[in-house]
Design a protein around this motif. Sequence first.
Motif, PDB file in Angstrom:
ATOM      1  N   MET A   1      -5.271   9.798 -10.387  1.00  0.00           N
ATOM      2  CA  MET A   1      -6.625   9.252  -9.951  1.00  0.00           C
ATOM      3  C   MET A   1      -6.941   8.913  -8.486  1.00  0.00           C
ATOM      4  SD  MET A   1      -9.573   7.506 -12.111  1.00  0.00           S
ATOM      5  CE  MET A   1     -10.998   6.709 -11.146  1.00  0.00           C
ATOM      6  N   THR A   2      -7.718   8.854  -7.707  1.00  0.00           N
ATOM      7  CA  THR A   2      -7.531   7.755  -6.326  1.00  0.00           C
ATOM      8  C   THR A   2      -7.884   6.593  -6.485  1.00  0.00           C
ATOM      9  OG1 THR A   2      -7.529  10.029  -5.108  1.00  0.00           O
ATOM     10  CG2 THR A   2      -8.780   8.057  -3.999  1.00  0.00           C
ATOM     11  N   ARG A   3      -6.992   5.448  -5.880  1.00  0.00           N
ATOM     12  CA  ARG A   3      -7.857   3.755  -5.707  1.00  0.00           C
ATOM     13  C   ARG A   3      -7.789   3.340  -5.090  1.00  0.00           C
ATOM     14  NH1 ARG A   3      -3.744  -0.812  -6.486  1.00  0.00           N
ATOM     15  NH2 ARG A   3      -4.577  -2.225  -8.771  1.00  0.00           N
ATOM     16  N   LEU A   4      -9.182   3.014  -5.122  1.00  0.00           N
ATOM     17  CA  LEU A   4      -9.787   1.686  -4.067  1.00  0.00           C
ATOM     18  C   LEU A   4      -8.168   0.741  -3.446  1.00  0.00           C
ATOM     19  CD1 LEU A   4     -11.589   2.481  -2.502  1.00  0.00           C
ATOM     20  CD2 LEU A   4     -13.251   0.180  -4.205  1.00  0.00           C
ATOM     21  N   GLN A   5      -7.882   1.289  -2.420  1.00  0.00           N
ATOM     22  CA  GLN A   5      -7.481  -0.257  -1.451  1.00  0.00           C
ATOM     23  C   GLN A   5      -8.391  -1.013  -0.626  1.00  0.00           C
ATOM     24  OE1 GLN A   5      -4.028   0.713  -1.890  1.00  0.00           O
ATOM     25  NE2 GLN A   5      -5.128   1.069  -3.601  1.00  0.00           N
ATOM     26  N   HIS A   6      -7.793  -2.097  -0.486  1.00  0.00           N
ATOM     27  CA  HIS A   6      -8.151  -2.677   0.137  1.00  0.00           C
ATOM     28  C   HIS A   6      -7.305  -2.467   1.682  1.00  0.00           C
ATOM     29  CE1 HIS A   6      -9.751  -6.002  -2.198  1.00  0.00           C
ATOM     30  NE2 HIS A   6      -8.793  -6.014  -3.300  1.00  0.00           N
ATOM     31  N   PHE A   7      -7.812  -3.095   2.831  1.00  0.00           N
ATOM     32  CA  PHE A   7      -7.841  -2.236   4.286  1.00  0.00           C
ATOM     33  C   PHE A   7      -7.978  -3.553   5.173  1.00  0.00           C
ATOM     34  CE2 PHE A   7      -7.522   1.567   3.064  1.00  0.00           C
ATOM     35  CZ  PHE A   7      -6.942   2.275   3.500  1.00  0.00           C
ATOM     36  N   GLY A   8      -6.756  -4.508   5.977  1.00  0.00           N
ATOM     37  CA  GLY A   8      -6.888  -5.441   6.994  1.00  0.00           C
ATOM     38  C   GLY A   8      -6.058  -4.927   8.266  1.00  0.00           C
ATOM     39  N   TRP A   9      -6.321  -5.580   9.590  1.00  0.00           N
ATOM     40  CA  TRP A   9      -5.370  -5.272  10.428  1.00  0.00           C
ATOM     41  C   TRP A   9      -4.686  -6.802  10.847  1.00  0.00           C
ATOM     42  CZ3 TRP A   9      -6.089  -0.921  12.829  1.00  0.00           C
ATOM     43  CH2 TRP A   9      -5.689  -0.703  14.950  1.00  0.00           C
TER      44      TRP A   9
ATOM     45  N   PHE B   1      -0.885  10.095   6.878  1.00  0.00           N
ATOM     46  CA  PHE B   1      -1.543   8.727   6.835  1.00  0.00           C
ATOM     47  C   PHE B   1      -2.299   8.237   5.121  1.00  0.00           C
ATOM     48  CE2 PHE B   1      -3.070   4.709   6.147  1.00  0.00           C
ATOM     49  CZ  PHE B   1      -2.769   3.868   6.530  1.00  0.00           C
ATOM     50  N   ALA B   2      -3.471   9.695   4.776  1.00  0.00           N
ATOM     51  CA  ALA B   2      -4.420   8.889   3.280  1.00  0.00           C
ATOM     52  C   ALA B   2      -3.557   9.727   2.508  1.00  0.00           C
ATOM     53  CB  ALA B   2      -5.716   9.965   3.366  1.00  0.00           C
ATOM     54  N   ASP B   3      -2.459  10.887   2.753  1.00  0.00           N
ATOM     55  CA  ASP B   3      -1.758  10.711   0.980  1.00  0.00           C
ATOM     56  C   ASP B   3      -1.084   9.477   1.115  1.00  0.00           C
ATOM     57  OD1 ASP B   3      -2.416  13.393   1.503  1.00  0.00           O
ATOM     58  OD2 ASP B   3      -1.091  14.121   2.578  1.00  0.00           O
ATOM     59  N   ARG B   4       0.063   9.026   1.819  1.00  0.00           N
ATOM     60  CA  ARG B   4       0.771   7.919   2.197  1.00  0.00           C
ATOM     61  C   ARG B   4      -0.141   7.115   0.857  1.00  0.00           C
ATOM     62  NH1 ARG B   4       6.374   7.275   2.473  1.00  0.00           N
ATOM     63  NH2 ARG B   4       6.026   8.968   2.067  1.00  0.00           N
ATOM     64  N   ILE B   5      -0.787   6.776   1.066  1.00  0.00           N
ATOM     65  CA  ILE B   5      -1.663   5.252   0.822  1.00  0.00           C
ATOM     66  C   ILE B   5      -1.878   5.834  -0.818  1.00  0.00           C
ATOM     67  CG2 ILE B   5      -3.846   4.057   1.090  1.00  0.00           C
ATOM     68  CD1 ILE B   5      -2.012   3.702   3.296  1.00  0.00           C
ATOM     69  N   GLU B   6      -2.465   6.922  -0.687  1.00  0.00           N
ATOM     70  CA  GLU B   6      -2.723   7.471  -2.315  1.00  0.00           C
ATOM     71  C   GLU B   6      -1.080   6.877  -3.444  1.00  0.00           C
ATOM     72  OE1 GLU B   6      -5.723  10.999  -3.045  1.00  0.00           O
ATOM     73  OE2 GLU B   6      -4.833  11.538  -1.579  1.00  0.00           O
ATOM     74  N   GLU B   7      -0.570   7.860  -2.785  1.00  0.00           N
ATOM     75  CA  GLU B   7       1.085   7.475  -3.203  1.00  0.00           C
ATOM     76  C   GLU B   7       1.351   5.763  -3.690  1.00  0.00           C
ATOM     77  OE1 GLU B   7       4.924  10.766  -2.451  1.00  0.00           O
ATOM     78  OE2 GLU B   7       3.587   9.275  -1.131  1.00  0.00           O
ATOM     79  N   LEU B   8       0.690   5.127  -2.719  1.00  0.00           N
ATOM     80  CA  LEU B   8       0.804   3.982  -2.760  1.00  0.00           C
ATOM     81  C   LEU B   8      -0.128   2.873  -4.196  1.00  0.00           C
ATOM     82  CD1 LEU B   8       1.319   2.427   1.055  1.00  0.00           C
ATOM     83  CD2 LEU B   8       3.275   2.723  -1.072  1.00  0.00           C
ATOM     84  N   GLY B   9      -1.230   3.574  -4.342  1.00  0.00           N
ATOM     85  CA  GLY B   9      -1.710   3.881  -5.058  1.00  0.00           C
ATOM     86  C   GLY B   9      -1.987   3.739  -6.725  1.00  0.00           C
ATOM     87  N   GLU B  10      -0.627   4.952  -6.311  1.00  0.00           N
ATOM     88  CA  GLU B  10      -0.903   5.018  -8.369  1.00  0.00           C
ATOM     89  C   GLU B  10       0.976   4.112  -8.060  1.00  0.00           C
ATOM     90  OE1 GLU B  10       1.051   8.834  -7.063  1.00  0.00           O
ATOM     91  OE2 GLU B  10      -1.198   9.841  -7.383  1.00  0.00           O
ATOM     92  N   TRP B  11       1.262   3.561  -7.346  1.00  0.00           N
ATOM     93  CA  TRP B  11       2.292   2.497  -7.690  1.00  0.00           C
ATOM     94  C   TRP B  11       1.445   1.400  -8.590  1.00  0.00           C
ATOM     95  CZ3 TRP B  11       5.501   4.375  -2.778  1.00  0.00           C
ATOM     96  CH2 TRP B  11       5.859   5.680  -3.202  1.00  0.00           C
ATOM     97  N   GLY B  12       0.431   1.017  -7.978  1.00  0.00           N
ATOM     98  CA  GLY B  12       0.167  -0.379  -8.115  1.00  0.00           C
ATOM     99  C   GLY B  12      -0.054  -0.911  -7.255  1.00  0.00           C
ATOM    100  N   ASN B  13      -0.127  -0.273  -6.035  1.00  0.00           N
ATOM    101  CA  ASN B  13      -0.598  -1.093  -4.083  1.00  0.00           C
ATOM    102  C   ASN B  13      -1.552  -1.615  -4.598  1.00  0.00           C
ATOM    103  OD1 ASN B  13       0.291  -2.719  -2.118  1.00  0.00           O
ATOM    104  ND2 ASN B  13      -0.886  -0.597  -0.752  1.00  0.00           N
TER     105      ASN B  13
END
Length: 438
Positions: free
Chosen positions: A1-9, A379-391
Amino acid sequence: MTRLQHFGWFLGRGFGPHGWGLPSLEWNYRWTEPRLYQESARTLEQAGFDVLIIEDAPSLGSPETIDLRVRHAFGGPKHDPLLLAPYLFSATEALGVLPTVNPAALLPYTAARQFATLQHLSGHRLGLNVVTDTGSARHFGDAPQLGHDAAYDRAEEWLSGVRDLWRSWPDGALVADPASGRYADGTLLAATRHRGEYFAFDGPLNAIPFTDGEPVIASPGGSGRGLGFAGANSDIQLALSSLDEESIRSYRARIHDAARAAGRAAEDIKILFAIPAVIVPSREEAERIVAASAHPGEEEILRIAQRQSSDLETDLTALDPDAPLDPGVFGDHVSQGSIRRLIGGHDIATTPLRTILGAHARLGRLSDGSGFVGTADEFADRIEELGEWGNDGVLLWGDVHPVTVHRTLDELVPILRRRGILRDGLEPGPLRRNLFAF
């Protein structure tokens, strides 16, 4: 399941000469004026980013190596990001702004009062990226330079003192009742007498209490002492790590263990991994860029040598690029960690300097985890993976010239939103509320 992430610069160049050495300089923005930063801050806010973190280094380095740092504007000049923050707040409504601050540069009472003022002026959107740079010590007094762990000890005492001053106005002290004519109850204010190893000061603070929480605290640092500082004190940890599952989970576990050891909960800290992403329009273009980086030309080798010379305060451009690097060229002022980052996995005794520098030119693909070059979908694929790992989220790393920001985000933001990774804008209001909304 896609997990909402925080983004910063993360503004890795700091408040410095944006566009220098690049074609984007011809857009005629002036890096010393607020318009460049305000325009990009509005773009980041519209994109739904939580924070803009601004790097800083108050020093130009040792007297012997200043020219190395300013010659190509890699290490300086840099203006004070704390004074840029009000201009960014005036251009936005929800974006959190975190200038970098050094405990060596600001006495706790002065710091607490200035930060409290900015927290109120910004609608409670101020954050502070607390660093422990010791190389600038000579600018703030004649005391001997502190070692690595002692600098963290000083930062911990400094931050504790700043927070004590913020809290010297307890509940009920601010009355502000026109009917009674009473503004405050001075009998409730805490004296806040501090006598520590590094600082001595008295309170209470001459600034009113916060209505929507204290400024958010961020910190970098991957050493054991740095992770301990983050666990005890930070709301955001700026994380540098390989983006494979084992590295991500291991890093997060160490931060969470440090938080629990300090009596906090794991969810009290948002861990944001820094990603210097290079977003390109097609996989073919990504392959071309990565392949080209494997064989850097003389101009690219020189550029890397100039940047590394600035970071290491050692002139690598004056050395024979085809000879091994003599460790004796580095003075005592250069950290061993910086030298290790330069050398990587090479044998310093036998590897030509050209090979060591060339390794820093090589890029990798987002698609296979070897680097950060890829399409917006990759990039979105990678961020989705990070979310699956609890990021919790990521920090895109780069300058904030509007050309850079739009080149990175124009295609990326719609894709992230369609996938449910990036929220559709931020609610105007306090940073702490947005940061801990999920």
